[in-house]
Scaffold this active site. Structure first.
Site, PDB file in Angstrom:
ATOM      1  N   ARG A  59      46.933  33.097 -13.336  1.00 47.05           N
ATOM      2  CA  ARG A  59      45.857  33.948 -13.837  1.00 47.05           C
ATOM      3  C   ARG A  59      44.538  33.317 -13.395  1.00 47.05           C
ATOM      4  O   ARG A  59      44.391  32.082 -13.399  1.00 47.05           O
ATOM      5  CB  ARG A  59      45.895  34.051 -15.372  1.00 47.05           C
ATOM      6  CG  ARG A  59      47.042  34.888 -15.906  1.00 47.05           C
ATOM      7  CD  ARG A  59      46.914  36.369 -15.545  1.00 47.05           C
ATOM      8  NE  ARG A  59      47.962  37.190 -16.111  1.00 47.05           N
ATOM      9  CZ  ARG A  59      49.071  37.568 -15.456  1.00 47.05           C
ATOM     10  NH1 ARG A  59      49.267  37.186 -14.206  1.00 47.05           N
ATOM     11  NH2 ARG A  59      49.958  38.340 -16.042  1.00 47.05           N
ATOM     12  N   GLU A 100      39.360  41.113 -12.807  1.00 42.44           N
ATOM     13  CA  GLU A 100      40.112  41.968 -11.871  1.00 42.44           C
ATOM     14  C   GLU A 100      39.964  43.423 -12.283  1.00 42.44           C
ATOM     15  O   GLU A 100      39.909  43.697 -13.482  1.00 42.44           O
ATOM     16  CB  GLU A 100      41.600  41.590 -11.882  1.00 42.44           C
ATOM     17  CG  GLU A 100      41.842  40.166 -11.394  1.00 42.44           C
ATOM     18  CD  GLU A 100      43.326  39.774 -11.423  1.00 42.44           C
ATOM     19  OE1 GLU A 100      44.187  40.664 -11.601  1.00 42.44           O
ATOM     20  OE2 GLU A 100      43.615  38.588 -11.262  1.00 42.44           O
ATOM     21  N   HIS A 144      46.070  40.574  -6.416  1.00 46.76           N
ATOM     22  CA  HIS A 144      47.081  40.421  -7.468  1.00 46.76           C
ATOM     23  C   HIS A 144      48.380  41.159  -7.097  1.00 46.76           C
ATOM     24  O   HIS A 144      48.713  42.183  -7.706  1.00 46.76           O
ATOM     25  CB  HIS A 144      46.548  40.904  -8.822  1.00 46.76           C
ATOM     26  CG  HIS A 144      47.351  40.378  -9.978  1.00 46.76           C
ATOM     27  ND1 HIS A 144      46.810  40.132 -11.210  1.00 46.76           N
ATOM     28  CD2 HIS A 144      48.659  40.048 -10.093  1.00 46.76           C
ATOM     29  CE1 HIS A 144      47.753  39.689 -12.026  1.00 46.76           C
ATOM     30  NE2 HIS A 144      48.887  39.626 -11.363  1.00 46.76           N
TER      31      HIS A 144
HETATM   32  C1  8YV Z   1      52.026  42.279 -12.943  1.00 46.21           C
HETATM   33  C2  8YV Z   1      51.914  39.842 -13.175  1.00 46.21           C
HETATM   34  O1  8YV Z   1      52.949  43.148 -12.543  1.00 46.21           O
HETATM   35  O2  8YV Z   1      53.972  40.089 -14.270  1.00 46.21           O
HETATM   36  C3  8YV Z   1      52.859  39.588 -14.291  1.00 46.21           C
HETATM   37  O3  8YV Z   1      52.476  38.864 -15.227  1.00 46.21           O
HETATM   38  O4  8YV Z   1      50.968  39.184 -13.003  1.00 46.21           O
HETATM   39  C4  8YV Z   1      52.196  40.940 -12.242  1.00 46.21           C
HETATM   40  O5  8YV Z   1      53.438  40.759 -11.712  1.00 46.21           O
HETATM   41  C5  8YV Z   1      50.664  42.819 -12.722  1.00 46.21           C
HETATM   42  O6  8YV Z   1      49.795  42.153 -13.582  1.00 46.21           O
HETATM   43  C6  8YV Z   1      50.605  44.309 -12.966  1.00 46.21           C
HETATM   44  O7  8YV Z   1      49.300  44.727 -12.896  1.00 46.21           O
END
Ligand code: 8YV
Length: 322
Positions: free
Chosen positions: A237, A266, A284
């Site tokens: 993150r 984001e 992302h």
């Molecule tokens: C999400 C992600 O699919 O799964 C997570 O925690 O960071 C990604 O794989 C993404 O955030 C969808 O917007």
């Protein structure tokens, strides 16, 4: 009465169809105006919500008095105000495991792209700048046999360690809340204090969850501990890394390069990062392959169906409301 499901981001079309066959489905659509206002209104009589990438909290769920479950199409759940959901007795489910290998692949893609300057050299070649054999100003960094430091040896961190150890003969260091003896043994990974890992690694990969302890874990002081030829990769993150400090470190060439999939804010529309050629920026996409997103959607669907059938979903984040 037919139950109502609010879909708060784009989801797999087959899953959406299945939902539409069973429930009254409302899609949140940014083109229709303020997203938080739409969530506030539509969640008021909703039984379930499904999606990813939106902050859901006491403000936009203030009227959600019937809501039983939020099914997140993600493994990370830092977007949700868990204490509010617990207080309101709303289940939160997520989609672990199915995205582990794909996300580890992306971490390695970023690591290799940043080390070997692939996007930058791709542009350079396409611009017709290749007039003679390349020299030091196009050279990158070795990967094979180097030292990788993984911050967060969870499922994804371990999948990155496996690639590093078996594929690239790398020396693996890791930092984690607690030692992971068995996983570490499989890849001869050595447990390190964070500062030690930063000092010793040629590649630092951030794969830790975002929580109070990991917020801004990598700041100015930590970046200063890294080697001048080191590469930082963040697939967790954005808020784990102090972006301003990273931009300064990249500008000052304090580290060699960075590979980023995630950002403090984001989607990222403009940033000083876009002016730097020693950073590879992705939007992302850690889990964004056709097959993986399908598996995530299936799992999220199953979690939602279980919850609406009064069955405890398999991947429930908050089985006990505190
Ligand atoms: C999400 C992600 O699919 O799964 C997570 O925690 O960071 C990604 O794989 C993404 O955030 C969808 O917007």
């Amino acid at each position: 009465m037919q139950k109502k499901v609010v879909v708060f981001s784009q989801i797999d079309s087959e899953i959406l169809q299945r939902l539409e066959q069973q429930f009254k489905v409302v899609n949140i659509n940014p083109k229709l105006g303020d997203v938080n206002q739409q969530i506030l209104e539509h969640s008021a009589d909703a039984d379930a919500m499904i999606g990813a990438g939106r902050l859901l909290n006491s403000k936009n769920l203030a009227y959600a008095k019937k809501l039983k479950v939020i099914s997140s199409v993600s493994v990370g759940y830092d977007n949700y105000d868990l204490s509010y959901l617990n207080q309101q007795k709303i289940w939160l489910t997520h989609t672990p495991h199915v995205l582990t290998e794909t996300t580890a692949d992306l971490a390695f893609s970023l690591l290799m792209s940043a080390a070997r300057r692939i996007p930058e050299l791709d542009q350079w070649t396409k611009q017709g700048q290749w007039s003679r054999t390349v020299g030091p100003s196009q050279f990158g960094m070795d990967i094979f046999g180097k030292t990788i430091g993984i911050i967060g040896l969870g499922h994804i961190g371990a999948a990155i360690a496996r690639r590093a150890f078996h594929g690239f003969n790398m020396n693996v260091l890791y930092h984690n809340r607690r030692e992971k003896i068995e996983v570490a043994e499989a890849f001869s990974a050595q447990f390190c204090a964070l500062d030690d890992l930063l000092k010793k690694s040629d590649f630092v990969v951030v794969a830790v969850d975002l929580n109070a302890a990991s917020q801004a874990l990598i700041g100015e002081r930590e970046l200063a501990l890294m080697q001048a030829n080191a590469v930082l990769v963040n697939i967790s993150r954005g808020a784990v890394v102090d972006e301003k400090a990273l931009i300064q470190a990249l500008k000052d060439k304090q580290i060699f390069a960075a590979g980023l999939d995630v950002y403090e804010k984001e989607p990222l529309h403009s940033s000083e990062l876009f002016q730097l050629n020693n950073v590879v920026t992705l939007p992302h996409v850690g889990s964004a392959t056709h097959a993986t997103r399908k598996r995530m959607a299936e799992l999220a669907y199953q979690n939602l169906i279980d919850a609406l059938s009064d069955k405890q979903p398999r991947y429930l984040v908050n089985p006990v409301f505190e």
